[in-house]
Design a protein around this motif. Structure first.
Motif, short mmCIF file in Angstrom:
data_model
loop_
_atom_site.label_atom_id
_atom_site.label_comp_id
_atom_site.label_asym_id
_atom_site.label_seq_id
_atom_site.Cartn_x
_atom_site.Cartn_y
_atom_site.Cartn_z
N SER A 155 0.82 -1.22 0.00
CA SER A 155 0.00 0.00 0.00
C SER A 155 0.85 1.26 0.00
O SER A 155 0.59 2.20 0.75
N MET A 156 1.86 1.30 -0.85
CA MET A 156 2.76 2.46 -0.87
C MET A 156 2.16 3.62 -1.66
O MET A 156 1.50 3.42 -2.66
N PHE A 157 2.44 4.83 -1.18
CA PHE A 157 1.89 6.02 -1.79
C PHE A 157 2.89 6.78 -2.65
O PHE A 157 2.53 7.69 -3.37
N HIS A 199 3.53 12.37 -1.33
CA HIS A 199 2.19 12.35 -0.75
C HIS A 199 2.29 12.15 0.76
O HIS A 199 2.97 11.24 1.20
N PRO A 200 1.64 12.99 1.53
CA PRO A 200 1.73 12.87 3.00
C PRO A 200 1.00 11.62 3.50
O PRO A 200 0.23 11.01 2.76
N PRO A 201 1.23 11.25 4.76
CA PRO A 201 0.53 10.08 5.31
C PRO A 201 -0.99 10.20 5.11
O PRO A 201 -1.56 11.27 5.26
N LYS A 202 -1.58 9.09 4.78
CA LYS A 202 -3.02 9.06 4.53
C LYS A 202 -3.81 9.17 5.83
O LYS A 202 -3.38 8.66 6.86
N ASP A 203 -4.93 9.84 5.74
CA ASP A 203 -5.87 9.87 6.86
C ASP A 203 -6.75 8.62 6.76
O ASP A 203 -7.68 8.57 5.97
N TRP A 204 -6.42 7.63 7.55
CA TRP A 204 -7.14 6.35 7.47
C TRP A 204 -8.48 6.39 8.21
O TRP A 204 -9.18 5.40 8.26
N ASP B 126 4.21 4.99 4.42
CA ASP B 126 5.22 4.27 3.64
C ASP B 126 6.61 4.80 4.02
O ASP B 126 6.75 5.75 4.81
N GLN B 129 7.19 8.53 3.52
CA GLN B 129 6.44 9.33 4.51
C GLN B 129 7.10 9.26 5.88
O GLN B 129 7.15 10.25 6.61
#
Lengths: 225, 306
Positions: A155-157, A199-204, B126, B129
């Motif tokens: 799940s890499m961004f 891309h910044p860390p996702k808001d899960w 990741d 990040q």
């Protein structure tokens, strides 16, 4: 669609071993299309149960029925007579259908006959792939229609890991590297500079990680609550 | 607060040598301590792997505490595979609290490869990040969620990994650029066996001027046997082991000696490659040969910095 696979038959057999009147209930939606839990599979399962129990010296009365859609209460009414006549129901729907059955016919136990595997699509006859994890905050615009969350094993961004070789994922030669696919498509669309964006860390919290989700649409509600 | 020994070594223009220690599948660190002790005069810092290949081992931070007690310098590897952002940030603070200054931010091999294939792969953030998050904790004093640290962090030396042997090959120099932008001050490469491909990658890296923005440490692993070479060739993610190298080993009477020779030659070539700032020697399960390799490569004695 929601893709499912029938549970191993011995498991199904075991889950209803203490019952003598069984209903196998198929669903006419996704699981019919993925050939796991439609009318044909419901009939096959019912027959297999009947034969197996007869052989085991514990004969059983098995019926099969398929409703148009097991994940909505109103469609379940079509099976009321068969459900009431049975001691237990084996649902060949996805996990949503199994739960809808247990809610709607709360006095009756419905057990799963399928393993719900993923949201995906048929790639070719007999092959389905996973495409969406339902994360609640779609990024497909950024990655040109290829989901890095679902289709990258990690799940890499921000691009491919060091395990991507010859277009394949380190996990299996059968799995395409999603970031190779995204990279190729960015070249094709002349947008390669997008690879540079961090891309910044996702808001899960929009996903299941934010707790059990309920979707409310005030504009279409009629219950006034 | 002073910079880490590894950082000082690189900042002052010395060709650096980092070593690597793989924690055991137990809490008994006696063998690891023995290896650490044996190469103490030959490496500037020790990478401590973080549940390498997804196999459960003593934690890298736990081992780092032992190294610090021994007066040695750890470079703590942190993968994002097993910890969410709460745990990653908390573990980082814990490690800094007892003196860790070097951190290597990695993605981590998929859990499927390890001894807990049924576990959840966390991957909340990741590797890119995570690297950027540590930089922000250090430079801006903020956590990922925006909250402030109560006290500033000391200087930390942040590292990442790069793999010139992975695909898409043309993208890999740009991936290094992205890691620099995210906060990498040094990078260590995947084991270099295909030196021609590594040099093609370096040519592009130099063209982009990246070697002047980050310290590049070339990964070197001595090959112990033909079996080990074959294993890495077909079972280790993201590696290229050229057939010619296996042929050379086959032709040698003493395979182990030849494996060491190849490692020494690789280091010598890396020393001559413009833009390579040091080597990272990974001799997991063959740690005892590290001193000999470092000595024969002309990198001994190690400078002692104040």
């Amino acid at each position: 669609m929601i893709v499912g696979e029938r549970k191993p038959f011995p498991k199904i057999l075991q889950s209803v071993e203490n019952y003598e009147k069984i209903l196998v209930l198929g669903c006419g939606e996704c699981v019919t299309v993925c050939m796991a839990g439609g009318d044909k599979e419901a009939k096959e399962t019912a027959l297999a149960l009947s034969i197996a129990r007869k052989r085991a010296g514990k004969p059983v009365a098995v019926e099969s029925k398929t409703v148009e859609r097991q994940c909505e209460f109103e469609y379940l009414e079509a099976a009321r007579r068969q459900v009431e006549a049975a001691e237990v129901v084996i649902s060949l729907a996805c996990g949503v259908g199994v739960q809808a059955m247990n809610m709607h016919f709360a006095d009756k136990l419905t057990v799963p006959g399928l393993n719900t595997t993923f949201m995906g699509m048929p790639l070719r006859q007999g092959v389905w792939t996973e495409n969406c994890l339902g994360c609640g905050d779609c990024v497909l615009d950024l990655t040109l229609g290829i989901c890095p969350i679902t289709r990258c094993s990690k799940s890499m961004f921000n691009g491919p890991c060091g395990g991507s070789q010859e277009g394949k994922c380190e996990v299996s030669k059968e799995v395409d590297c999603a970031w190779q696919l995204i990279y190729d498509r960015l070249i094709k669309m002349d947008m390669l500079e997008r690879m540079e964006v961090i891309h910044p860390p996702k808001d899960w919290s929009a996903s299941h990680h934010g707790s059990v989700r309920t979707s409310v649409r005030e504009d279409v509600r009629i219950d006034g609550q | 607060m002073t910079a880490s020994n590894l950082q000082k070594m690189l900042d002052r223009g010395n060709f650096a040598v980092s070593g690597e220690l793989g924690p055991p599948k137990s809490a008994d660190l006696s063998t690891l301590k023995h290896h650490a002790h044996d190469m103490r005069n030959h490496v500037d810092s020790y990478n401590i792997t973080d549940n390498q290949t997804a196999i459960v081992r003593t934690s890298s931070i736990g081992v780092a505490a032992t190294l610090i007690q021994m007066g040695l310098e750890p470079n703590v590897q942190m993968t994002v595979r097993d910890r969410n952002r709460i745990c990653l940030q908390s573990d980082l603070l814990g490690a800094v609290s007892f003196g860790v200054r070097n951190f290597l931010c990695l993605q981590g091999d998929h859990a499927k490869f390890g001894n807990e294939p049924g576990s959840k792969n966390v991957n909340d953030v990741d590797s890119m990040q995570w690297l950027q998050a540590v930089k922000k904790m250090r430079d801006e004093g903020i956590f990922i969620g925006g909250d402030k640290l109560e006290h500033p962090l000391p200087p930390l030396f942040l590292g990442a990994v790069v793999n010139p042997f992975a695909d898409p090959f043309e993208y890999r120099p740009y991936r290094l650029a992205k890691k620099i932008a995210a906060g990498a001050q040094f990078v260590q490469t995947q084991c270099i066996f295909d030196i021609d491909r590594f040099e093609r990658w370096m040519t592009k890296v130099r063209e982009l001027g990246l070697h002047k923005k980050v310290y590049i440490l070339g990964g070197v692993t001595p090959i112990k046997s033909i079996g080990a070479a074959r294993y890495m060739q077909s079972n280790v993610a993201g590696m290229i082991v050229p057939e010619a190298l296996i042929t050379r080993l086959k032709g040698a009477q003493d395979k182990k000696r030849e494996g060491i020779n190849i490692a020494v030659e690789t280091i010598q070539r890396l020393r001559e490659t413009e833009g390579v700032a040091g080597v990272h020697v990974m001799a997991i399960a063959w740690e005892e040969v590290v001193p000999e390799i470092v000595e024969r490569a002309g990198l001994y004695p190690r400078p002692v910095l104040s």
